[in-house]
Design a protein around this motif. Structure first.
Motif, PDB file in Angstrom:
ATOM      1  N   ALA A  48     -55.100   9.657  -0.398  1.00  0.00           N
ATOM      2  CA  ALA A  48     -55.678   9.148  -1.796  1.00  0.00           C
ATOM      3  C   ALA A  48     -57.250   8.761  -1.651  1.00  0.00           C
ATOM      4  O   ALA A  48     -57.898   9.041  -2.548  1.00  0.00           O
ATOM      5  N   PHE A  49     -57.578   8.059  -0.691  1.00  0.00           N
ATOM      6  CA  PHE A  49     -59.164   7.708  -0.387  1.00  0.00           C
ATOM      7  C   PHE A  49     -59.967   9.168  -0.565  1.00  0.00           C
ATOM      8  O   PHE A  49     -60.984   8.783  -1.087  1.00  0.00           O
ATOM      9  N   ALA A  50     -59.528   9.947   0.060  1.00  0.00           N
ATOM     10  CA  ALA A  50     -60.326  11.102   0.138  1.00  0.00           C
ATOM     11  C   ALA A  50     -60.256  11.876  -1.181  1.00  0.00           C
ATOM     12  O   ALA A  50     -61.550  12.285  -1.510  1.00  0.00           O
ATOM     13  N   ARG A  51     -59.313  11.768  -1.963  1.00  0.00           N
ATOM     14  CA  ARG A  51     -59.400  12.358  -3.342  1.00  0.00           C
ATOM     15  C   ARG A  51     -60.449  11.422  -4.227  1.00  0.00           C
ATOM     16  O   ARG A  51     -61.185  12.316  -4.839  1.00  0.00           O
ATOM     17  N   VAL A  52     -60.500  10.237  -4.043  1.00  0.00           N
ATOM     18  CA  VAL A  52     -61.246   9.453  -4.712  1.00  0.00           C
ATOM     19  C   VAL A  52     -62.587   9.870  -4.120  1.00  0.00           C
ATOM     20  O   VAL A  52     -63.844   9.999  -5.039  1.00  0.00           O
ATOM     21  N   LYS A  53     -62.827  10.015  -2.988  1.00  0.00           N
ATOM     22  CA  LYS A  53     -64.225  10.553  -2.498  1.00  0.00           C
ATOM     23  C   LYS A  53     -64.775  11.798  -2.965  1.00  0.00           C
ATOM     24  O   LYS A  53     -65.999  12.099  -3.290  1.00  0.00           O
ATOM     25  N   ILE A  54     -63.905  12.729  -3.247  1.00  0.00           N
ATOM     26  CA  ILE A  54     -64.112  13.902  -3.697  1.00  0.00           C
ATOM     27  C   ILE A  54     -64.856  13.854  -5.458  1.00  0.00           C
ATOM     28  O   ILE A  54     -65.678  14.269  -5.600  1.00  0.00           O
ATOM     29  N   GLY A  55     -63.973  12.741  -6.100  1.00  0.00           N
ATOM     30  CA  GLY A  55     -64.444  12.665  -7.280  1.00  0.00           C
ATOM     31  C   GLY A  55     -65.895  12.055  -7.186  1.00  0.00           C
ATOM     32  O   GLY A  55     -66.795  12.259  -8.199  1.00  0.00           O
ATOM     33  N   ASP A  56     -66.307  11.126  -6.411  1.00  0.00           N
ATOM     34  CA  ASP A  56     -67.591  10.571  -6.344  1.00  0.00           C
ATOM     35  C   ASP A  56     -68.628  11.499  -5.889  1.00  0.00           C
ATOM     36  O   ASP A  56     -69.670  11.536  -6.549  1.00  0.00           O
ATOM     37  N   TYR A  57     -68.158  12.416  -5.044  1.00  0.00           N
ATOM     38  CA  TYR A  57     -69.230  13.533  -4.562  1.00  0.00           C
ATOM     39  C   TYR A  57     -69.738  14.285  -5.838  1.00  0.00           C
ATOM     40  O   TYR A  57     -70.863  14.728  -6.002  1.00  0.00           O
ATOM     41  N   HIS A  58     -68.736  14.726  -6.800  1.00  0.00           N
ATOM     42  CA  HIS A  58     -68.901  15.418  -7.952  1.00  0.00           C
ATOM     43  C   HIS A  58     -69.488  14.474  -8.899  1.00  0.00           C
ATOM     44  O   HIS A  58     -70.519  15.109  -9.568  1.00  0.00           O
ATOM     45  N   TYR A  59     -69.324  13.170  -8.896  1.00  0.00           N
ATOM     46  CA  TYR A  59     -69.918  12.257  -9.988  1.00  0.00           C
ATOM     47  C   TYR A  59     -71.579  12.092  -9.755  1.00  0.00           C
ATOM     48  O   TYR A  59     -72.431  12.283 -10.549  1.00  0.00           O
ATOM     49  N   GLY A 104     -73.342  14.155  -7.294  1.00  0.00           N
ATOM     50  CA  GLY A 104     -73.848  15.257  -6.927  1.00  0.00           C
ATOM     51  C   GLY A 104     -74.340  15.225  -5.383  1.00  0.00           C
ATOM     52  O   GLY A 104     -75.234  15.918  -5.071  1.00  0.00           O
ATOM     53  N   TYR A 105     -73.225  14.712  -4.649  1.00  0.00           N
ATOM     54  CA  TYR A 105     -73.490  14.804  -3.041  1.00  0.00           C
ATOM     55  C   TYR A 105     -72.989  16.086  -2.589  1.00  0.00           C
ATOM     56  O   TYR A 105     -71.818  16.285  -2.643  1.00  0.00           O
ATOM     57  N   GLY A 106     -73.818  17.089  -1.962  1.00  0.00           N
ATOM     58  CA  GLY A 106     -73.229  18.242  -1.460  1.00  0.00           C
ATOM     59  C   GLY A 106     -72.697  19.194  -2.417  1.00  0.00           C
ATOM     60  O   GLY A 106     -72.399  20.198  -1.882  1.00  0.00           O
ATOM     61  N   THR A 107     -73.056  18.911  -3.568  1.00  0.00           N
ATOM     62  CA  THR A 107     -72.748  20.025  -4.740  1.00  0.00           C
ATOM     63  C   THR A 107     -73.401  19.348  -6.122  1.00  0.00           C
ATOM     64  O   THR A 107     -74.181  18.256  -5.774  1.00  0.00           O
ATOM     65  N   LYS A 108     -73.315  20.059  -6.920  1.00  0.00           N
ATOM     66  CA  LYS A 108     -74.067  19.601  -8.088  1.00  0.00           C
ATOM     67  C   LYS A 108     -73.330  18.618  -9.051  1.00  0.00           C
ATOM     68  O   LYS A 108     -72.053  18.751  -8.820  1.00  0.00           O
ATOM     69  N   LYS A 109     -73.983  17.888  -9.782  1.00  0.00           N
ATOM     70  CA  LYS A 109     -73.259  16.881 -10.651  1.00  0.00           C
ATOM     71  C   LYS A 109     -72.139  17.585 -11.596  1.00  0.00           C
ATOM     72  O   LYS A 109     -72.606  18.516 -12.372  1.00  0.00           O
ATOM     73  N   ASP A 110     -70.715  17.012 -11.729  1.00  0.00           N
ATOM     74  CA  ASP A 110     -69.979  17.461 -12.485  1.00  0.00           C
ATOM     75  C   ASP A 110     -68.932  16.627 -12.840  1.00  0.00           C
ATOM     76  O   ASP A 110     -68.047  16.175 -12.108  1.00  0.00           O
ATOM     77  N   SER A 120     -54.273   5.091  -7.268  1.00  0.00           N
ATOM     78  CA  SER A 120     -55.298   4.147  -6.705  1.00  0.00           C
ATOM     79  C   SER A 120     -56.259   3.256  -7.523  1.00  0.00           C
ATOM     80  O   SER A 120     -56.448   3.768  -8.599  1.00  0.00           O
ATOM     81  N   ALA A 121     -56.444   2.014  -7.299  1.00  0.00           N
ATOM     82  CA  ALA A 121     -56.897   1.256  -8.263  1.00  0.00           C
ATOM     83  C   ALA A 121     -58.406   1.564  -8.343  1.00  0.00           C
ATOM     84  O   ALA A 121     -58.948   1.431  -9.399  1.00  0.00           O
ATOM     85  N   GLN A 122     -58.914   2.086  -7.247  1.00  0.00           N
ATOM     86  CA  GLN A 122     -60.548   2.630  -7.362  1.00  0.00           C
ATOM     87  C   GLN A 122     -60.659   3.760  -8.156  1.00  0.00           C
ATOM     88  O   GLN A 122     -61.517   3.717  -9.170  1.00  0.00           O
ATOM     89  N   ALA A 123     -59.682   4.765  -8.110  1.00  0.00           N
ATOM     90  CA  ALA A 123     -59.586   5.810  -9.125  1.00  0.00           C
ATOM     91  C   ALA A 123     -59.417   5.288 -10.497  1.00  0.00           C
ATOM     92  O   ALA A 123     -59.972   5.819 -11.454  1.00  0.00           O
ATOM     93  N   MET A 124     -58.515   4.377 -10.703  1.00  0.00           N
ATOM     94  CA  MET A 124     -58.226   3.903 -12.183  1.00  0.00           C
ATOM     95  C   MET A 124     -59.735   3.174 -12.770  1.00  0.00           C
ATOM     96  O   MET A 124     -59.861   3.481 -14.027  1.00  0.00           O
ATOM     97  N   PHE A 125     -60.222   2.386 -11.821  1.00  0.00           N
ATOM     98  CA  PHE A 125     -61.577   1.714 -12.178  1.00  0.00           C
ATOM     99  C   PHE A 125     -62.456   2.767 -12.530  1.00  0.00           C
ATOM    100  O   PHE A 125     -63.306   2.757 -13.756  1.00  0.00           O
ATOM    101  N   ASN A 126     -62.704   3.752 -11.691  1.00  0.00           N
ATOM    102  CA  ASN A 126     -63.776   4.864 -11.906  1.00  0.00           C
ATOM    103  C   ASN A 126     -63.672   5.640 -13.079  1.00  0.00           C
ATOM    104  O   ASN A 126     -64.238   5.929 -13.995  1.00  0.00           O
ATOM    105  N   LEU A 127     -62.304   5.696 -13.485  1.00  0.00           N
ATOM    106  CA  LEU A 127     -61.796   6.647 -14.435  1.00  0.00           C
ATOM    107  C   LEU A 127     -62.130   5.804 -15.756  1.00  0.00           C
ATOM    108  O   LEU A 127     -62.414   6.409 -17.002  1.00  0.00           O
ATOM    109  N   ALA A 128     -61.770   4.642 -15.837  1.00  0.00           N
ATOM    110  CA  ALA A 128     -62.018   3.604 -16.996  1.00  0.00           C
ATOM    111  C   ALA A 128     -63.369   3.736 -17.265  1.00  0.00           C
ATOM    112  O   ALA A 128     -63.728   3.548 -18.556  1.00  0.00           O
ATOM    113  N   TYR A 129     -64.332   3.611 -16.231  1.00  0.00           N
ATOM    114  CA  TYR A 129     -65.685   3.484 -16.509  1.00  0.00           C
ATOM    115  C   TYR A 129     -66.083   4.919 -17.142  1.00  0.00           C
ATOM    116  O   TYR A 129     -67.107   4.751 -18.236  1.00  0.00           O
ATOM    117  N   MET A 130     -65.484   6.119 -16.695  1.00  0.00           N
ATOM    118  CA  MET A 130     -66.054   7.308 -17.434  1.00  0.00           C
ATOM    119  C   MET A 130     -65.536   7.256 -18.920  1.00  0.00           C
ATOM    120  O   MET A 130     -66.117   7.965 -19.813  1.00  0.00           O
TER     121      MET A 130
END
Length: 699
Positions: free
Chosen positions: A561-572, A574-580, A597-607
């Motif tokens: 789950a932590f890795a899934r959130v990290k992928i979201g962060d990288y696209h958010y 633009g780390y190692g890829t373009k912003k998306d 994941s509480a972190q994913a819920m928080f990030n999604l709420a912000y978006m």
């Protein structure tokens, strides 16, 4: 494969080019077990001497050896033999006979030379297997260095691995690659696997997945278990190949058969796999590895008569868990102390030691039966299982499947997984009982839930063949994968962790990266974590984020789950890829819905609050913030401030920018008027306001 003089010259020529690199090798020893925790005083004194000997010896070899050194040695031996037979040779006039004698002497000299290298290598392996200290291990590698100088292929492989992984501070990837390339030409499957691994990451070589696949294929054909695992993982996941479950199953089964065979001879013990993402703040405090201070405290409690601690320390030393050295004498010592206090578990483990036999407790069926019987009389599951084994295999007693079945059933009812497996095996194989695949599946499944490796293997066999269950290639391959991950190569998790803890980041990364390539999810997330920190020097800085993203993605697919959130962060970001933002929101949604994941819920709420990549929805944002707070206590404070900011901003909006008679909502473009971090500015104002109110309240 024995090396001929021509092949040995490759090692010699290679050695001459490595002199300057060897002189510059840093001293950062790899450490395992208790000695790691004694820290600097004892470790530096005892290990530096042997480590320097290896370097001095290798440096001496590289200075003295020339491209014809081995040939000269052999010619000297030949000359010696010729002198010994001078009279005989003078009497022989026939040129054909002289030529045959010369060839015979040369072959004999070569044989003596290679035999000496083989003996040195075997001595090194023996020392390495029996070693319990860093000094002994370094002595083993000193012998490998001497054997490698004599052209021993296996010794060269050992030295190449030392150069690659940084054993005893010898890391030099450029030198390792040169040696691996030389070994690969000799047909070394280990060298081919290593070159495939380095090509797949672009470490010291050009990043080339096609070439990596070729190396892995040749390594697999040559018998490399690591290559088999890597190909199994690639075909199962569709990594740079067309996804093919049947091919993956074939590769995994070969390795699993080998692991199962070793497990049947001696019970395997899973290696602790520390997650660096969870231990970054305090590496010395974790439940996976027992630090020195805590070990000393447990020893103190054991000596004071704490029976439970005595049994626990006995188990840890018996199996070498939690980073402690395997020590049969210490294990027996603690078990005997606990047994005298009446511990049934301790008695059962003493019986187990005598049943299997070791240096501290030589194999003795009668003694094993005595201890198992006493433990079983107290209703101990391990003791009951032990008696079942004695009757099943006829050790010290006549074979009696009925008695074995009775004891296995009693132990299985108490939840002992090894007994559950034995019951499953009896029904699966029809040993003294009728075959019943449904009952076999039931007991294998129960045992597998506790991680019993052989139970997992036989479940995989049933799913692979459709015996007793509906055939499922995917399920069988994943079960085989779990068995394969119990191989001896998993020991690199400990050496990689200790290297990271000691600050040897490059050595740690290279070991985690190899395990990640083999499909270990923990190693994938650990490798990505290290790459993300940009502390490693073995990859170019600009490639680290893209490689980390690749590894986070592989870990996420395996359920991290932590890795899934990290992928979201990288696209958010633009780390190692373009912003998306849209892709980022997708990954956050998966982590929130599937893994809560509480972190994913928080990030999604912000978006949702700001309409980033998804339609703006304040109500959904509030709901997600609340869900994050309910899911994790750690989210309470950030959620509180986020909601305070949200409510404050919309209160200001209601009072300052809304005219219900003349106009619709008018909201300032905060990004242009205050800046892109305006929300943090507002949160700061809220915090300052709260502090001001609290001070006035107390005043």
């Amino acid at each position: 494969m024995k090396l001929t003089p021509r092949r040995s010259r490759r090692w010699t020529a290679l050695s001459a080019g490595l002199l300057e690199d060897l002189r510059a090798w840093p001293r950062r020893p790899a450490i395992k077990a208790e000695k790691h925790n004694k820290r600097q005083k004892e470790r530096n004194v005892t290990t530096q001497v042997s480590g320097n000997k290896i370097k001095q010896y290798l440096s001496h070899i590289l200075e003295q050896r020339t491209s014809s050194n081995i040939i000269n040695k052999r010619e000297n031996l030949l000359e010696k033999k010729k002198n010994q037979h001078k009279i005989t040779i003078k009497e022989i006039q026939n040129k054909d006979i002289l030529k045959r004698n010369k060839n015979h002497l040369q072959k004999q000299a070569e044989k003596n030379f290679t035999d000496e290298g083989d003996q040195l290598f075997k001595m090194g392996i023996k020392i390495l297997q029996q070693s319990k200290s860093q000094k002994q291990k370094e002595e083993a590698y000193l012998l490998f260095a001497k054997a490698a100088d004599m052209g021993n292929l296996k010794a060269m492989e050992k030295m190449a691995d030392a150069l690659l992984f940084g054993n005893f501070g010898l890391q030099n990837i450029t030198a390792a690659i040169q040696l691996y390339e030389s070994l690969a030409k000799e047909g070394s499957c280990k060298a081919q696997n290593a070159l495939g691994f380095l090509s797949s990451y672009g470490i010291g070589m050009e990043y080339d997945q096609a070439k990596a696949l070729i190396y892995y294929t040749f390594g697999s054909a040559g018998g490399s278990m690591m290559s088999q695992m890597i190909l199994g993982y690639r075909y199962l996941s569709g990594i740079n190949v067309l996804q093919n479950c049947e091919v993956a199953l074939s590769h995994y089964k070969k390795v699993a058969d080998y692991i199962a065979d070793t497990l049947e001879k001696s019970e395997g013990v899973p290696v602790e796999k520390v997650r660096l993402t969870e231990r970054a703040e305090n590496l010395s405090s974790n439940s996976e590895i027992l630090d020195w201070d805590r070990y000393q405290y447990y020893k103190f409690l054991a000596e004071r008569g704490d029976v439970q601690i005595q049994v626990s320390l006995g188990q840890l030393h018996l199996t070498g868990r939690k980073g402690l050295d395997q020590d049969d004498y210490k294990a027996l010592y603690y078990f005997l102390k606990a047994a005298k206090a009446g511990s049934a578990n301790a008695m059962a483990f003493i019986g187990k030691m005598y049943l299997e036999g070791n240096a501290a407790a030589p194999q003795n069926n009668a003694t094993a039966f005595k201890y198992f019987s006493v433990a079983a009389s107290k209703g101990n599951a391990i003791g009951l299982h032990g008696l079942g084994l004695l009757y099943f295999y006829g050790k010290g007693v006549p074979v009696n499947y009925a008695e074995a079945l009775k004891y296995f059933q009693k132990a299985a009812e108490k939840g002992w997984p090894n007994a559950q497996f034995q019951l499953g095996f009896m029904y699966y194989s029809g040993s003294g009982i009728w075959k019943d695949y449904k009952l076999a599946f039931k007991y294998f499944y129960l045992a597998s839930q506790s991680g019993q490796p052989l139970a997992i293997y036989y479940l995989a066999e049933m799913y692979a063949t459709g015996r007793g269950v509906v055939r499922s290639c995917r399920t069988a391959a994943e079960l085989y994968k779990g068995v394969c991950e119990l191989g001896h190569w998993a020991e690199k998790f400990l050496t990689a962790y200790f290297a990271y803890k000691d600050g040897d980041i490059d050595s740690s990364l290279i070991q985690y990266a190899l395990l990640a390539e083999m499909g270990y999810e923990v190693a994938q997330s650990n490798s990505a974590f290290i790459l993300e920190s940009k502390k490693a020097n073995i990859l170019e800085k600009e490639k680290m984020y893209s490689m980390a993203l690749l590894l986070w993605n592989r870990a996420a697919i395996q359920g991290n789950a932590f890795a899934r959130v990290k992928i979201g962060d990288y696209h958010y970001y633009g780390y190692g890829t373009k912003k998306d933002y849209q892709t980022a929101a997708t990954h956050y949604s998966i982590a929130a819905d599937k893994y809560h994941s509480a972190q994913a819920m928080f990030n999604l709420a912000y978006m949702y609050e700001h309409g980033l990549g998804i339609a703006k929805d304040i109500h959904l944002a509030r709901r997600l913030y609340d869900m994050a707070a309910q899911t994790s206590p750690d989210a309470h404070i950030p959620v509180f401030f986020a909601l305070m900011k949200l409510e404050t901003m919309y209160l200001l909006q209601d009072t300052l920018f809304f005219n219900q008679f003349t106009m619709r909502w008018k909201w300032l473009e905060m990004d242009t008027t205050i800046g892109p971090c305006w929300d943090l500015f507002v949160i700061g104002l809220i915090v300052a306001g709260l502090i001001f109110l609290l001070r006035n309240h107390h005043g």
